[in-house]
Scaffold this motif. Structure first.
Motif, mmCIF file in Angstrom:
data_model
loop_
_atom_site.group_PDB
_atom_site.id
_atom_site.type_symbol
_atom_site.label_atom_id
_atom_site.label_comp_id
_atom_site.label_asym_id
_atom_site.label_seq_id
_atom_site.Cartn_x
_atom_site.Cartn_y
_atom_site.Cartn_z
ATOM 1 N N VAL A 106 7.263 0.481 12.784
ATOM 2 C CA VAL A 106 7.373 -0.807 13.473
ATOM 3 C C VAL A 106 8.829 -0.991 13.886
ATOM 4 O O VAL A 106 9.741 -0.564 13.189
ATOM 5 C CB VAL A 106 6.903 -2.008 12.623
ATOM 6 N N ARG A 107 9.004 -1.603 15.047
ATOM 7 C CA ARG A 107 10.337 -1.977 15.530
ATOM 8 C C ARG A 107 10.418 -3.486 15.414
ATOM 9 O O ARG A 107 9.626 -4.201 16.019
ATOM 10 C CB ARG A 107 10.535 -1.498 16.964
ATOM 11 N N THR A 108 11.354 -3.950 14.605
ATOM 12 C CA THR A 108 11.413 -5.359 14.272
ATOM 13 C C THR A 108 12.857 -5.831 14.218
ATOM 14 O O THR A 108 13.768 -5.103 14.595
ATOM 15 C CB THR A 108 10.666 -5.618 12.938
ATOM 16 N N LEU A 109 13.060 -7.038 13.763
ATOM 17 C CA LEU A 109 14.398 -7.595 13.571
ATOM 18 C C LEU A 109 14.648 -7.743 12.078
ATOM 19 O O LEU A 109 13.697 -7.895 11.305
ATOM 20 C CB LEU A 109 14.519 -8.959 14.262
ATOM 21 N N PRO A 110 15.902 -7.719 11.629
ATOM 22 C CA PRO A 110 16.167 -7.920 10.201
ATOM 23 C C PRO A 110 15.646 -9.287 9.752
ATOM 24 O O PRO A 110 15.843 -10.290 10.434
ATOM 25 C CB PRO A 110 17.698 -7.870 10.114
ATOM 26 N N PRO A 111 14.963 -9.340 8.603
ATOM 27 C CA PRO A 111 14.433 -10.616 8.118
ATOM 28 C C PRO A 111 15.560 -11.523 7.628
ATOM 29 O O PRO A 111 16.511 -11.060 7.014
ATOM 30 C CB PRO A 111 13.515 -10.205 6.970
ATOM 31 N N GLY A 112 15.440 -12.814 7.900
ATOM 32 C CA GLY A 112 16.430 -13.780 7.438
ATOM 33 C C GLY A 112 15.991 -14.453 6.155
ATOM 34 O O GLY A 112 14.822 -14.801 6.001
ATOM 35 N N GLY A 113 16.918 -14.607 5.218
ATOM 36 C CA GLY A 113 16.625 -15.323 3.983
ATOM 37 C C GLY A 113 16.037 -14.487 2.870
ATOM 38 O O GLY A 113 16.000 -14.919 1.728
ATOM 39 N N VAL A 114 15.537 -13.303 3.173
ATOM 40 C CA VAL A 114 14.998 -12.388 2.164
ATOM 41 C C VAL A 114 15.463 -10.973 2.513
ATOM 42 O O VAL A 114 15.691 -10.668 3.686
ATOM 43 C CB VAL A 114 13.450 -12.435 2.088
ATOM 44 N N PRO A 115 15.568 -10.091 1.515
ATOM 45 C CA PRO A 115 16.027 -8.724 1.800
ATOM 46 C C PRO A 115 14.903 -7.732 2.073
ATOM 47 O O PRO A 115 15.111 -6.531 2.014
ATOM 48 C CB PRO A 115 16.770 -8.355 0.507
ATOM 49 N N TYR A 116 13.696 -8.226 2.364
ATOM 50 C CA TYR A 116 12.549 -7.336 2.481
ATOM 51 C C TYR A 116 11.609 -7.738 3.620
ATOM 52 O O TYR A 116 11.654 -8.848 4.138
ATOM 53 C CB TYR A 116 11.751 -7.313 1.173
ATOM 54 N N VAL A 117 10.733 -6.790 3.955
ATOM 55 C CA VAL A 117 9.615 -7.004 4.866
ATOM 56 C C VAL A 117 8.354 -6.870 4.017
ATOM 57 O O VAL A 117 8.233 -5.930 3.222
ATOM 58 C CB VAL A 117 9.625 -5.960 6.006
ATOM 59 N N CYS A 118 7.435 -7.798 4.136
ATOM 60 C CA CYS A 118 6.158 -7.731 3.410
ATOM 61 C C CYS A 118 5.257 -6.709 4.092
ATOM 62 O O CYS A 118 5.223 -6.624 5.326
ATOM 63 C CB CYS A 118 5.474 -9.091 3.399
ATOM 64 N N VAL A 119 4.522 -5.944 3.283
ATOM 65 C CA VAL A 119 3.687 -4.861 3.806
ATOM 66 C C VAL A 119 2.306 -4.936 3.156
ATOM 67 O O VAL A 119 2.200 -5.205 1.952
ATOM 68 C CB VAL A 119 4.321 -3.482 3.499
ATOM 69 N N ALA A 120 1.278 -4.698 3.950
ATOM 70 C CA ALA A 120 -0.088 -4.546 3.429
ATOM 71 C C ALA A 120 -0.633 -3.225 3.950
ATOM 72 O O ALA A 120 -0.347 -2.826 5.082
ATOM 73 C CB ALA A 120 -0.990 -5.693 3.869
ATOM 74 N N VAL A 121 -1.407 -2.554 3.112
ATOM 75 C CA VAL A 121 -1.989 -1.262 3.484
ATOM 76 C C VAL A 121 -3.502 -1.354 3.355
ATOM 77 O O VAL A 121 -4.026 -1.758 2.316
ATOM 78 C CB VAL A 121 -1.463 -0.130 2.572
ATOM 79 N N PHE A 122 -4.187 -0.956 4.412
ATOM 80 C CA PHE A 122 -5.636 -0.813 4.421
ATOM 81 C C PHE A 122 -5.891 0.689 4.539
ATOM 82 O O PHE A 122 -5.276 1.345 5.374
ATOM 83 C CB PHE A 122 -6.257 -1.479 5.654
ATOM 84 N N ALA A 123 -6.792 1.233 3.742
ATOM 85 C CA ALA A 123 -7.069 2.668 3.839
ATOM 86 C C ALA A 123 -8.443 2.968 3.280
ATOM 87 O O ALA A 123 -8.991 2.195 2.490
ATOM 88 C CB ALA A 123 -6.009 3.467 3.077
ATOM 89 N N ARG A 124 -8.974 4.122 3.661
ATOM 90 C CA ARG A 124 -10.270 4.551 3.130
ATOM 91 C C ARG A 124 -10.168 4.643 1.619
ATOM 92 O O ARG A 124 -9.134 4.977 1.053
ATOM 93 C CB ARG A 124 -10.675 5.882 3.728
ATOM 94 N N GLY A 125 -11.245 4.295 0.971
ATOM 95 C CA GLY A 125 -11.262 4.324 -0.478
ATOM 96 C C GLY A 125 -10.763 3.042 -1.126
ATOM 97 O O GLY A 125 -10.913 2.861 -2.319
#
Length: 186
Positions: A106-125
């Motif tokens: 993903v091409r994004t901008l640095p998040p403000g106020g937190v040092p992270y990007v939230c991530v969710a993963v969907f996958a088989r199984g």
């Protein structure tokens, strides 16, 4: 009336061909000078790539606001076809499928106020998606990072990629040795 199954009702593979949308990995406005790239691979317990996973990201805007902007799911009013993003607004939301080698970006901008990007993963199984965080900096004051042993903490750190301009690598290991720390929400 019979309803079609949703991603949480089926194991898949379903995510990689049914949920991605045009420009899903382009979260930052086109040409924005502060754009960063967050990329990696989704790997199974044996370290093999997962070629049909889906990765979602959410984050606040650089100023810390969390309101987002319309544009993630634009559709043609006449045909209903997906038009992708408008290329101007910052939505704070990304969704990309992995490629045959498990890569995502993903091409994004640095998040403000937190040092992270939230991530969710969907996958088989997976009957339910997995939540984690991709930390762009190792923040010693972050409660989650501080609560983890060093080896587990490192699974949440997105490493700056040497030689790549404003790029961070965040591999997601679904299980086994080096498994990414996943978060549980009630």
């Amino acid at each position: 009336m019979r309803l079609a199954p949703t991603p949480s009702h089926t194991v898949g593979p379903f995510y990689g061909n049914a949920l991605p949308f045009a420009d899903g990995g382009r979260v930052a406005p086109t040409g924005h000078p502060d754009t960063i790239t967050l990329r990696g691979r989704v790997l199974d317990g044996a370290g093999e790539p997962v070629p049909d996973a889906l990765v979602e990201t959410w984050q606040p805007a650089p100023d810390g606001t969390r309101t987002g902007a319309p544009g993630s799911m634009r559709r043609d009013p006449a045909t209903g076809r997906d038009l992708g993003r408008d290329g101007v607004g910052f939505t704070g939301f990304g969704r990309v499928a992995t490629d045959p080698d498990g890569h995502w970006a993903v091409r994004t901008l640095p998040p403000g106020g937190v040092p992270y990007v939230c991530v969710a993963v969907f996958a088989r199984g997976l009957l339910h998606h997995l939540y984690t965080r991709a930390y762009l900096v190792d923040d010693p004051d972050d409660a989650l990072l501080a609560a983890l042993p060093r080896e587990r903490r490192e699974t949440l750190l997105a490493a700056p990629e040497p030689g790549a301009y404003r790029a961070h690598r965040f591999d997601i290991r679904l299980q086994g040795e080096g498994e990414t720390v996943f978060l549980e929400f009630p």
